[in-house]
Design an enzyme around this catalytic site. Structure first.
Site, short mmCIF file in Angstrom:
data_model
loop_
_atom_site.label_atom_id
_atom_site.label_comp_id
_atom_site.label_asym_id
_atom_site.label_seq_id
_atom_site.Cartn_x
_atom_site.Cartn_y
_atom_site.Cartn_z
CE1 TYR A 62 39.50 54.12 76.94
CE2 TYR A 62 39.00 54.22 79.27
CZ TYR A 62 39.37 54.85 78.11
OH TYR A 62 39.60 56.20 78.09
CD1 TRP A 89 40.08 52.41 82.48
CD2 TRP A 89 41.35 52.20 84.30
NE1 TRP A 89 40.72 53.61 82.68
CE2 TRP A 89 41.50 53.51 83.80
CE3 TRP A 89 42.06 51.84 85.44
CZ2 TRP A 89 42.32 54.45 84.39
CZ3 TRP A 89 42.88 52.77 86.04
CH2 TRP A 89 43.00 54.06 85.51
#
Length: 797
Positions: free
Chosen positions: A138, A140
């Protein structure tokens, strides 16, 4: 939440439960602070007497306190010290297994575990093809431009397994990122080059913020930010005379310094309210018909719907009042208040994270168009403004260092929020953006960066989905719920344990990220792990190109240096850059982007839509024939309606003490909890009806699951609404149960795993309905941060 709440009962987390690796083995302790950065801000750090000290960037006017999660997290007991393999997978081999998430782990050496993983990757690639591999990440995981987990894993799979099935869009903006290209054109231009914080401070006269612009969200940016400017911009605008109006069930969705008027509508009613505002403008002749005629397509079709000519129901204030839970006269007054001012309409990401989430995004544009303000400085449509720190900022004028992911030979993909559907229903079809697509059959999921047990909805369904695959591989620095469901767990380094280059394309500061401590235990960075795996698969050169991590940093920095030199600007060598504290890159002008140019000359600068205009009615979307997303903004009926079984609407929004679930075990995050639990917010009248007092533990439940949380009773929330932020690590009281109680306060055991519509298939995790009761039983212990096999029955209080 008031300062000092629950301090007398606070349970403190043990921070330094594992020994520090001697600094002489990798990174020597230093009295000097070294520059570094994170998604929540630039900072510097040092190790002194075995303890980590952090301080914010000196040029940041409003630093983010989330950096205070680092000291306790650095050597926390939740860290993973060595490679681990799930016993069931080790003993029985790959295959579906409902023991995932409830099994024990066996430690292995790096050499042995990578041999096994390489063999499993070969098996899946050769027997089923690379289309049976899902590359989950994702993005992050790190603010660094090189040690960016998403780039690392995707490059590895592209070069070493022949590609992978990917995901598209995001949980944050899944509906809007599909819709906006159809109706406005360029999504990135809309959120990043359209309306800036500088324009708000200097030009806006009224800001109507649907869902607000909460600082807890705009404090965060992928790659980090050196200057948090949002609070100051709103305060300067307010002092100049700009009016702020917040439409949200939560008063905290705008900072106190904005001095906003609070319109506490029912959750999910924003589209109906916007329709009534436009209706009021139209019937009173206050809409900008000249703008609508010149710059929009499809207004006459929409106007017939608005006035009730197509369905017999005018979308007036009297119609919208019971839907929104507001007086009709308040709606009329708000519409008239917008007329004649430099008005900015803001729609938060939160509104489109719900069923029919496309509609408020579309309707917000129509409201701004009816006011004729789109393209003016500080006016028009600020979709997503305040949702993240790089929205409303200037672009840098030179390229940022970027690690290439290579080319993915596999064209198959899924919308990111449909991962459980894919794993549970291979071979079935679904609709997405006008296409009929088929879910692939996935045998192996490889996850590096991100925690789906935070982002995803209906976690009990997600547990079932992960039980269906052959193998789940996870790179992780700590024992998240995702790691606890993995078959192979590879410990990776924390950002402070490696070197990198930090920055983002909408922040000027480029930062040398220096390591301040040796890696924890046997942790390795993702690049080193993938390089060793690639060697075993015979693709080492394709992945590494013969470079070490430091050589990659020098290689990635060079295009930035060259671009600076070509502009005649100071262009420090890599050695000079690395020896300094970072430097500012030049930025592009605040020119309003495509919408400003379109307003100035719509013929010379058409939008990237089929008509070249703002599409109030989209023939393309209408042609898709989706009942849940017609050809113009439409009120499709209320969802998440409370009933006797679930009488409260739950708002599951973003936390303020961490980024998503990152470092939930950090000091700043844990200090904000009560009795170890995440804190929900509830109106005093609702609490009184349930016999609930401030500081109690409550049980939230519905047909999908249940969780415990502490409660703060406040009048800063609409009656009938419960707010519980996401990000508390999923902590089942008994993992062997089908729907175990999460004792820690993760609201995604309650949220619905359905798409926003057949157009976008975005996440709907913002809203659901729940039952709420005071919890009077013996409190189960918080065990979310205890490594598997070392959990104890010790009470949490």
């Amino acid at each position: 939440m008031r300062e000092g709440l629950f301090q007398s009962e606070k349970v403190r987390v043990k921070a330094m439960t594992a020994p520090i690796v001697p600094a002489s083995e990798a990174v020597a302790e230093s009295e000097a602070f070294r520059p570094h950065t994170s998604h929540w801000g630039v900072f510097s750090a040092r190790m002194k007497e075995g303890q980590l000290e952090v301080r914010p960037h000196e040029g940041d006017p409003d630093p983010n306190e989330i950096i205070q999660n680092f000291p306790a997290a650095l050597r926390h007991r939740a860290r993973i010290a060595q490679p681990m393999v799930r016993r069931g997978w080790l003993e029985n081999g790959p295959g579906p297994d409902d023991r995932r998430g409830r099994d024990e782990y066996v430690p292995m050496s790096w050499s042995a575990v990578l041999d096994k993983l390489a063999a499993e990757l070969r098996r899946v690639r050769d027997d089923f093809g690379p289309g049976a591999i899902f590359g989950g990440s994702y993005g992050w995981a790190s603010a660094g431009r090189f040690h960016h987990a998403q780039s690392q894993i995707h490059r590895f799979l592209n070069t070493s397994t022949g590609g992978y099935v990917k995901s598209v869009n995001s949980y944050s903006s899944g509906a809007s990122s599909v819709l906006v290209p159809h109706i406005i054109g360029d999504y990135e231009d809309l959120v990043k080059r359209n309306v800036s914080w500088e324009q708000i401070a200097d030009h806006s006269e009224i800001v109507l913020a649907f869902g607000g612009m909460a600082l807890k969200n705009s404090m965060v940016a992928g790659g980090g930010t050196s200057r948090h400017v949002e609070r100051g911009a709103m305060e300067r605008a307010q002092e100049r005379g700009c009016e702020f109006v917040l439409v949200s069930p939560l008063r905290s969705d705008l900072p106190a310094g904005a001095r906003a008027d609070w319109v506490a509508n029912k959750p999910g009613s924003d589209t109906a309210l916007m329709l009534a505002l436009v209706h009021t403008l139209v019937v009173n002749g206050l809409h900008d018909r000249a703008f609508l005629d010149r710059y929009t397509a499809g207004w006459p079709v929409f106007e017939r719907y608005l006035l009730g000519e197509t369905d017999g129901q005018p979308k007036d204030a009297n119609w919208a009042a019971p839907i929104a839970g507001l007086p009709a006269e308040e709606i009329v007054a708000l519409a008239k208040r917008l007329h004649g001012k430099r008005a900015l309409i803001v729609v938060a990401h939160a509104l489109q994270r719900a069923a029919h989430g496309e509609q408020p995004v579309w309707m917000g544009m129509v409201l701004a168009a009816a006011l004729g303000q789109i393209g003016l400085p500080g006016g028009g449509y600020g979709y997503g403004l305040g949702a993240i720190a790089y929205y409303g900022r200037r672009y840098n004028a030179v390229p940022m260092p970027t690690f290439s992911q290579g080319r993915n030979p596999i064209s198959d993909y899924i919308p990111v929020a449909r991962i459980a559907d894919m794993l549970l229903n291979p071979g079935t079809t679904y609709r997405y953006n006008g296409q009929t697509r088929t879910y692939p059959e996935i045998k192996l999921v490889y996850w590096a960066g991100g925690n789906p047990f935070h982002h995803h909805q209906d976690l009990n369904r997600l547990r079932e989905a992960f039980a269906r695959i052959d193998t789940l591989v996870v790179h992780e620095l700590a024992w998240t719920a995702t790691a606890r469901h993995a078959d192979i767990v590879l410990p990776c380094t924390m950002t402070l344990e490696r070197e990198d280059i930090g920055g983002n394309p909408n922040d000027p500061l480029l930062v040398p990220m220096h390591p301040v401590v040796a890696p924890y235990g046997e942790a390795r960075d993702d690049y080193a792990i993938f390089a060793d795996l690639a060697e075993r698969l015979g693709t080492g050169e394709a992945f590494t190109e013969g470079r070490t991590a430091r050589q990659w940093l020098e290689h990635l920095y060079e295009p930035t240096r060259t671009a600076l030199a070509e502009k005649g600007l100071p262009a420090p060598s890599f050695a000079e850059f690395w020896a300094g504290e970072g430097f500012d890159l030049p930025q592009q002008p605040d020119d309003g982007g495509n919408l400003r140019a379109f307003r100035a000359d719509p013929d010379a600068s058409p939008l990237r839509t089929p008509s070249g205009k703002l599409e109030i009615y989209s023939e393309t979307i209408a042609g898709f024939g989706e009942a849940d997303c017609p050809g113009h903004p439409t009120w499709l009926g209320a969802t998440n309606v409370p009933d006797d079984a679930n009488p409260y609407v739950l708002v599951a929004n973003q936390p303020r003490t961490r980024l998503h679930s990152q470092f939930d075990f950090g000091g700043h995050s844990n200090d904000a909890k009560h009795r170890g639990r995440e804190i929900a917010h509830m109106h005093p009248d609702d609490a009184g009806l349930r016999g609930i007092a401030d500081g109690d533990i409550i049980r939230l439940s519905n047909e999908r699951g249940a969780c415990l949380a502490a409660v703060h009773v406040t009048d800063g929330i609409r009656k009938g609404v419960i707010q519980l932020p996401t990000g508390a690590w999923y902590d089942p009281a008994d993992a062997n149960e089908d729907k175990p109680l999460c004792v820690h306060g993760n609201p995604n055991v309650l949220t619905r795993d359905i798409g926003t519509s057949a157009l976008a298939q975005g996440c709907t995790g913002q809203l659901t309905t729940v039952q709420v009761a005071r919890f009077d039983g013996n409190l189960p212990p918080i065990q979310a941060f205890d490594p598997p096999g070392s959990r104890t029955a010790e009470a949490a209080e």
